[in-house]
Design an enzyme around this catalytic site. Sequence first.
Site, PDB file in Angstrom:
ATOM      1  N   TYR A 194      -4.250  -0.499   9.521  1.00 44.07           N
ATOM      2  CA  TYR A 194      -3.614  -0.784   8.364  1.00 44.07           C
ATOM      3  C   TYR A 194      -2.651  -0.361   7.773  1.00 44.07           C
ATOM      4  CZ  TYR A 194      -4.474  -0.709   3.272  1.00 44.07           C
ATOM      5  OH  TYR A 194      -3.847  -0.808   1.895  1.00 44.07           O
ATOM      6  N   SER A 229       0.726  -1.531   0.504  1.00 40.50           N
ATOM      7  CA  SER A 229       0.334  -0.115   0.170  1.00 40.50           C
ATOM      8  C   SER A 229       0.857   1.208  -0.118  1.00 40.50           C
ATOM      9  CB  SER A 229      -0.941   0.124   0.993  1.00 40.50           C
ATOM     10  OG  SER A 229      -1.411   1.186   1.674  1.00 40.50           O
TER      11      SER A 229
END
Length: 655
Positions: free
Chosen positions: A552, A539
Site C-alpha cells: 500500500y 495517503s
Amino acid sequence: MQNHWNEGDASRCATDLALRVYSSRLIGRDKSLVLHGGGNTSVKTEEADRFGETRRVLWVKGSGWDLETIEEAGFCPLLLDHLLKLAQLPALPDPAMVEELATHQTRAAAPAASVEAILHALLPFKFVDHSHADAVVAVTNTADGEARIREIYGEDVVVIPYTMPGFDLARAVAQRFPLEATPRTMGMVLMNHGIFSFGATARESYERMVNLVGRAERYLENHGVKPPTEAPSEGAPPRLALAELRRELAREAGFPMLLASRRSGKTLAFARHPDLSRIARYGPATPDHVLRTKRLPLIGRDVAAYAEAYRHCFEEMSKQAREPKTMLDPAPRVVLDPELGLCCAGRTARDAAIVGDIFERTIDIILAGETLGGYRALPAQDIFDVEYWDLEQAKLKKSGKPAPFAGEVALVTGAASGIGKACVEALLARGAAVVGLDLDPAIESLHARPDFLGLRCNVADGAEVTSALARSVDAYGGLDMLILNAGVFPGGRRIEELEDAEWRKVMAVNLDANLALLRECHPLLRLAPRYGRVVFIGSKNVPAPGPGAAAYSASKAALTQLMRVAALEWGGEGIRVNALHPDAVFDTGLWTDEVLAARAAHYGLSVEDYKRKNVLKTEVTSRDVAELAAEMCGPLFAKTTAAQVPVDGGNDRVI
Ligand code: ZN
C-alpha cells in the site's frame, strides 16, 4: 390524444380550485401538449372579501409551476374585474402589466401570475385551458396554416393571428374574440403558438381540449403525416469531436456548458436530412421555447460562424428595438451534425435535457409541416422580440448566479462509498455534473438525478474504462475534473510474508489503473474550457509509512511521483494536478465498528480518543477530505499545481 378524465377522481375534488388542479394535471401529463413549464390554466370563482362583499376572482397558473405537478398553491388569485378593466386600455407596457398583476392578487404569498392572466380573464368561461399541442402547432406552422385550421375546426374555434405574448396578445383577443365567437365556439387557436379550450365545467373544458387536439391529430394522419422514419441507431460518437465542440461552445458563450448527445435513429435521420439547411432554418415551433433553444440550431460544428451571425442579427434587430438591449451569449443550444446527431447544450444537465426534449418535439412538428407542403415558423423578428422581451429576460435574471462548477463535468473513481462518495456530493453541491465509477453495482443508483451518472466499472480493466469514458462524454460532452480515489488497502502483512500476487494486485489497482485513467482522460482534460484539474487521493503513508503496509505505502508513494510528473508534463496545457494525503478517515467501508474497537483497544484508547489521535485532537471525516478535493478544483487553487496537502488533523511523524 387520449381522454384521461376519471369521474371518480374528479368527484373527490370538493372545490372548483381542486378540480382545476385535477384537470390541469391531466393536461400536464401529456407530453404532446405541454413541456417543461409550458401551457397554463385558470378558473373563475367568487369569494367574500373582508367586508362581506362578493368579488370575482381569477385563479391562474403561477409562474415557476409545471402543470404536471401543480398544486392549489401554484395558482395565483387575481381580481377579475380589475383585469377586465386593464384589457380596455389601448396600450400597457409589459413591466407595467406585471406590476398591475402583482398588486391585484388577493393572497400575498401566491406565486406571480402567468403573463397570460388578462387573456384568461377575457374568455367568458369558468374554466380555461391552454396548451402548445404539437399537432395544432404543426398545422399552424405551415404556409397555408390558417386555411387548414379553419378547414379542421370551422366555427368551433376563433383564430388569432400570431401576436407577441403579453398585453398585445390580450388586446388582440379582446378585440377579435367577441366579434368572432359564436354559440358553437369551444376554443381558440393562436397561430404559431398553441390552443385554448374553455367550458362551464372543468370536464367540459378538458374534453374540448381532447376533442380539438384529436381533430388536428386525425387531420395530420389523413394527410400522410407518420411518425418519423427510424434510421438505425449507431454506437458512441467520436469522443474528441464532442469535447472539441463543447470547448468551442464555451469559448463563444463565455462559460462552460454540458453537451448531451442524442443519437437515436430519429435524431440521426433528422441531422442527415437532405434538406436540413432549409427546414432547420426556421425558429422554434412556439415562442415559449426560444429561451431554451435559442432562435436557430447550429448545423455542423462551426460555432464561431454561428455566433458571428447571431451578433450580426442582434445588431440589425436592436436598431429597430424601442429600447437598448443587452446581448445574451451568442452560442447555440441545439447542434445538428450528421456524425454527432442532435447535441443539446445547457448550464445544467436538466437544462440540456429540456433542450433535447423540446427539440425532439420540434423535429416531429417540422417533419409534419413538411408533409403538409412546407414548414413555416415565426419570422426572425418575432422570435427576437420574444427572446429579448422584458418578461423573458426577467426570468433569466431570476434564475440567479450559476453554481461555481455549473456546466463542468467531474469523474470520481471508487465513488460508491467513503471518500469517493463524499467527493461526488461535494462536486454536485458545487453544480458539476458527476460521473461516478465503482466496482460496486450500488453506484448505479447512488443518486437519481440528471447530473449524476453512476457506472459499474473495474478501473483496472482498460476496456471497461474506455467504455465508461465514452458513456460519460455522450452524457455530458467532456471532462473537466478527475478525482483518482479508487484504491485497495489489504490487511497488514510483513515483507517476509508478502506474496508477489498480493503486491501486484495492490499495484494494479492503486497505481497501474491510475496511469491508464490519466492517459485516457488527458485528451479530454486538455479540451476543458476552464482547464483540466486532477486530484489524487494519496495517503499519510506516503510521508509516514507504517509497518505491515509495504504494498500500500509503495503504491501510494509511486502514485504521488506519478502526480508530480503529470503536473510537469501537463502544466503547459493549463492542467493542474494536486494530491491530498488523508489519514485516519474512519467513516469509510474499511472501518467497521468492530475493527475500530479492536484498533482502539490495541492502543489502549477509547474509540473516541483513537479517532482523534492527532495533533489537533480532531476527527477527520470523508466529507472533510472531499470538500478539500473539490476546492482544489476551484479558483482557490488556480495557481497551485503538484501540491501535496495533508488532511490528517496534524501528524507528528509528518510534521
Ligand atoms: Zn402559450
